[in-house]
Design an enzyme around this catalytic site. Sequence first.
Site, short mmCIF file in Angstrom:
data_model
loop_
_atom_site.label_atom_id
_atom_site.label_comp_id
_atom_site.label_asym_id
_atom_site.label_seq_id
_atom_site.Cartn_x
_atom_site.Cartn_y
_atom_site.Cartn_z
N GLU A 60 -11.38 -14.61 0.63
CA GLU A 60 -11.00 -14.38 -0.77
C GLU A 60 -10.70 -15.69 -1.47
O GLU A 60 -9.60 -16.21 -1.36
CB GLU A 60 -9.77 -13.47 -0.80
CG GLU A 60 -9.89 -12.22 0.07
CD GLU A 60 -8.55 -11.56 0.39
OE1 GLU A 60 -7.59 -11.69 -0.39
OE2 GLU A 60 -8.46 -10.89 1.44
N GLN A 62 1.33 -4.72 -6.51
CA GLN A 62 0.59 -5.69 -5.69
C GLN A 62 -0.78 -5.99 -6.33
O GLN A 62 -1.51 -5.07 -6.71
CB GLN A 62 0.43 -5.05 -4.30
CG GLN A 62 -0.67 -5.60 -3.45
CD GLN A 62 -0.18 -6.04 -2.08
OE1 GLN A 62 0.93 -6.51 -1.92
NE2 GLN A 62 -1.02 -5.89 -1.08
N ASP A 109 -3.95 -12.43 8.47
CA ASP A 109 -3.67 -12.40 7.03
C ASP A 109 -3.11 -13.78 6.65
O ASP A 109 -1.91 -14.03 6.79
CB ASP A 109 -2.65 -11.28 6.72
CG ASP A 109 -2.49 -11.03 5.23
OD1 ASP A 109 -3.03 -11.81 4.42
OD2 ASP A 109 -1.81 -10.05 4.87
N HIS A 144 -11.22 -10.84 -4.34
CA HIS A 144 -10.83 -10.22 -3.06
C HIS A 144 -12.08 -9.70 -2.34
O HIS A 144 -12.28 -8.48 -2.19
CB HIS A 144 -9.84 -9.09 -3.35
CG HIS A 144 -9.05 -8.65 -2.15
ND1 HIS A 144 -9.63 -8.30 -0.96
CD2 HIS A 144 -7.71 -8.53 -1.98
CE1 HIS A 144 -8.67 -7.96 -0.11
NE2 HIS A 144 -7.51 -8.10 -0.70
N ARG A 197 -7.49 -5.05 -11.44
CA ARG A 197 -8.25 -4.11 -10.62
C ARG A 197 -7.91 -2.66 -10.96
O ARG A 197 -8.57 -1.75 -10.45
CB ARG A 197 -8.04 -4.39 -9.12
CG ARG A 197 -6.63 -4.15 -8.62
CD ARG A 197 -6.53 -4.36 -7.11
NE ARG A 197 -5.22 -4.03 -6.57
CZ ARG A 197 -4.94 -3.85 -5.29
NH1 ARG A 197 -5.90 -4.00 -4.39
NH2 ARG A 197 -3.73 -3.56 -4.88
O1 G6P Z 1 -4.03 -2.94 0.14
P1 G6P Z 1 -4.26 -3.97 -0.94
O2 G6P Z 1 -3.19 -3.97 -1.99
O3 G6P Z 1 -5.64 -3.82 -1.54
O4 G6P Z 1 -4.21 -5.38 -0.25
C1 G6P Z 1 -5.06 -5.71 0.80
C2 G6P Z 1 -4.76 -7.10 1.35
O5 G6P Z 1 -5.00 -8.05 0.34
C3 G6P Z 1 -4.90 -9.43 0.75
O6 G6P Z 1 -5.90 -9.74 1.66
C4 G6P Z 1 -3.53 -9.71 1.34
O7 G6P Z 1 -3.50 -11.01 1.94
C5 G6P Z 1 -3.14 -8.68 2.36
O8 G6P Z 1 -1.77 -8.87 2.71
C6 G6P Z 1 -3.32 -7.27 1.82
O9 G6P Z 1 -3.00 -6.32 2.82
#
Ligand code: G6P
Length: 308
Positions: free
Chosen positions: A276, A92, A215, A171, A97
Amino acid sequence: MTVQETESFVIVKHPENPETSVTILKYGATVYSWKLANKEQLWLSDAAKLDGSKPVRGGIPLVFPVFGKHQLDTATANIANANDVKLSKLPQHGLARNSTWEFLGQTKENPPTIQFGLYSEIANKELTSIWDYDFELIYTIELNKDSLKTEIEVSNPAKSDKSFKFNWLFHTYLRIEDIEDTFISNLKGVNVYDQLLKQSYNDVQPVVTFHEEVDRVYKNVREDRDIQVVDKGKPIHTIKRINLPDAVVWNPWVNKSNGMSDFEPKTGFKKMVCVEPGHVHDFIVLSPGSKWKASQILSKDELKYQVI
Ligand SMILES: O=P(O)(O)OC[C@H]1O[C@H](O)[C@H](O)[C@@H](O)[C@@H]1O
């Protein structure tokens, strides 16, 4: 001294007011503190890891080359192109990062400006073995008396015909007083993809308010719309975007915060909202020899309703 470098982070102080500062962890080139006259503007979890063991929970993590988790369409997975297959194997939010960036030094005295670089050769090896494109990221951070500008330039230095596609996103975790007294303005009438409902719709609400997890990806927001975070009628953050058409708005609320081991205190969701700026609703394609540049500017402007 305006700029101080340690083994793991860099701190920049404004020459006219040393209580105005920005601190950046080399891991992820993550801005994890930005103070205006000694007042912290960003939210950072008490349990955030600053030792490079995982991405920082708070500040301004950098998302590249993919926002979220890239899903292959199961019906066409066996004919997906190489770019999609590689993106889908990344964790993700990609690899920026979770890589240690190189500090390139100070490029301007006033406003103090510094740069970090990340290239295929020095990025997280485990992840560049999956997403094996040649890339160069130059991250520029400019500390002004009353604003912070973060700018990214992405280049494809490949000599061969190896194009890559990517998302970019800042972010940004903004510090607020109380989420239930907070709203976000100037997003009315924008087409939004709700990541919880898994649906797109036109947001007709005059402002975004928070009473549960939110979200959402606001898509193609006109560049002249300044997104503002308003607390009890007062604007506390203004977010300007250059070449970043999208804006994700996120607050994890109770359950999602409870599920994140590095999110502390568990009531911290009341004190933060993520706005973001990014390019995430589709991908940017970069052919060999080309570059792409974008920035966000965080400040505290007057209240400006551009649409209600
Ligand atoms: O927990 P992470 O991988 O840092 O992501 C944190 C968040 O990032 C973004 O804001 C996404 O829209 C969310 O769906 C996610 O939960």
